[in-house]
Design an enzyme around this catalytic site. Sequence first.
Site, PDB file in Angstrom:
ATOM      1  N   LEU A  13      84.449  95.477  91.426  1.00  0.00           N
ATOM      2  CA  LEU A  13      85.777  95.195  90.893  1.00  0.00           C
ATOM      3  C   LEU A  13      86.681  95.019  92.097  1.00  0.00           C
ATOM      4  CD1 LEU A  13      87.441  94.889  88.303  1.00  0.00           C
ATOM      5  CD2 LEU A  13      87.929  97.337  88.400  1.00  0.00           C
ATOM      6  N   ASP A  14      87.440  93.931  92.117  1.00  0.00           N
ATOM      7  CA  ASP A  14      88.240  93.589  93.294  1.00  0.00           C
ATOM      8  C   ASP A  14      89.169  94.719  93.714  1.00  0.00           C
ATOM      9  OD1 ASP A  14      87.114  91.070  93.358  1.00  0.00           O
ATOM     10  OD2 ASP A  14      88.710  90.160  92.160  1.00  0.00           O
ATOM     11  N   TYR A  15      89.473  94.756  94.984  1.00  0.00           N
ATOM     12  CA  TYR A  15      90.383  95.746  95.569  1.00  0.00           C
ATOM     13  C   TYR A  15      91.733  95.758  94.854  1.00  0.00           C
ATOM     14  CZ  TYR A  15      93.256  97.830  99.347  1.00  0.00           C
ATOM     15  OH  TYR A  15      94.114  98.609 100.083  1.00  0.00           O
ATOM     16  N   SER A  50      92.311  94.719  91.749  1.00  0.00           N
ATOM     17  CA  SER A  50      92.156  94.796  90.301  1.00  0.00           C
ATOM     18  C   SER A  50      91.965  96.248  89.893  1.00  0.00           C
ATOM     19  CB  SER A  50      90.967  93.950  89.834  1.00  0.00           C
ATOM     20  OG  SER A  50      91.179  92.581  90.136  1.00  0.00           O
TER      21      SER A  50
END
Length: 219
Positions: free
Chosen positions: A45-47, A49
Site C-alpha cells: 500500500l503506497d506510502y 495511501s
Amino acid sequence: MSTLYLLNKPFHTLCQFTDERHEGEPRKTLAPLIAVPNVYPAGRLDYDSEGLLLLTDDGALAHRITHPSQKLPKTYWVQVEGAPDDDALQRLRHGVTLKDGPTRPAKVRRIDTPEVPERIPPVRFRASIPTHWLEITISEGRNRQVRRMTAHVGLPTLRLIRVAIGPWTLEGIAPGEWRKETVHLPQQAASSSPNRQKRGPRQGPAGKRPVRGTQRPSS
C-alpha cells in the site's frame, strides 16, 4: 489454519518495518504499530495511501492473497478533485489505457463523504475546486494504479483509503490499530504455492505490547 493480521495503515507510513533510505528524515514504518514477530505484508500500500494492509507469517497464504491469478478484488474510497461526470465513471468501468497497458474493468460508483477520521496532515482545501468521493474496486495491483486511473480521466486523487481486500474489511479498525483473524487455507491452494515456508525474522521493536482489537472469525 493460518493467522492473518489486519492493520489500518496510517498516511505517510511505509509498508515495511525499517526505513532503508540513508538520507533525509526517517519515515514512519510498521514497527511501532504491530509488534508481532516474523510477520510481513501480503501485498503493498503506497506510502501516501491509507487503509487495509494484510500481514502474515504464512507464505502459502501470502501467495494466495497476492498472486495475480487470484484476481482478489480490492476496494478503495477515493477523494478526487473535481466533479466526476457519467462519462468519466464509464471510462473507469470499462478500463483505461495507462503507460503500462489497459486496465481491467473496475467497479466505480459515487458515494457520500464517508465517516473516516481526518487525515494528518489534512487534505489541502481549495474553495474554488469541489471534491467528491468515489468507491473503486479493482482486481489487479499495479503501482499507484487507482491514482493513475483517476488522473487519466481528469480527476486527481487527493486521498485514498483501501477499505477491503477480498473478504477482509477495515470495519472496526482505527488508524494505526489492528486485529487478528484465523484463516482456513484449502489444502489444494496451500500445496500449489511455490513458497510454503515462513520467511525469516522480521519484526517490530523489542518490548511487549497488549494485543489491540479482538479476534474475529474470517469472513
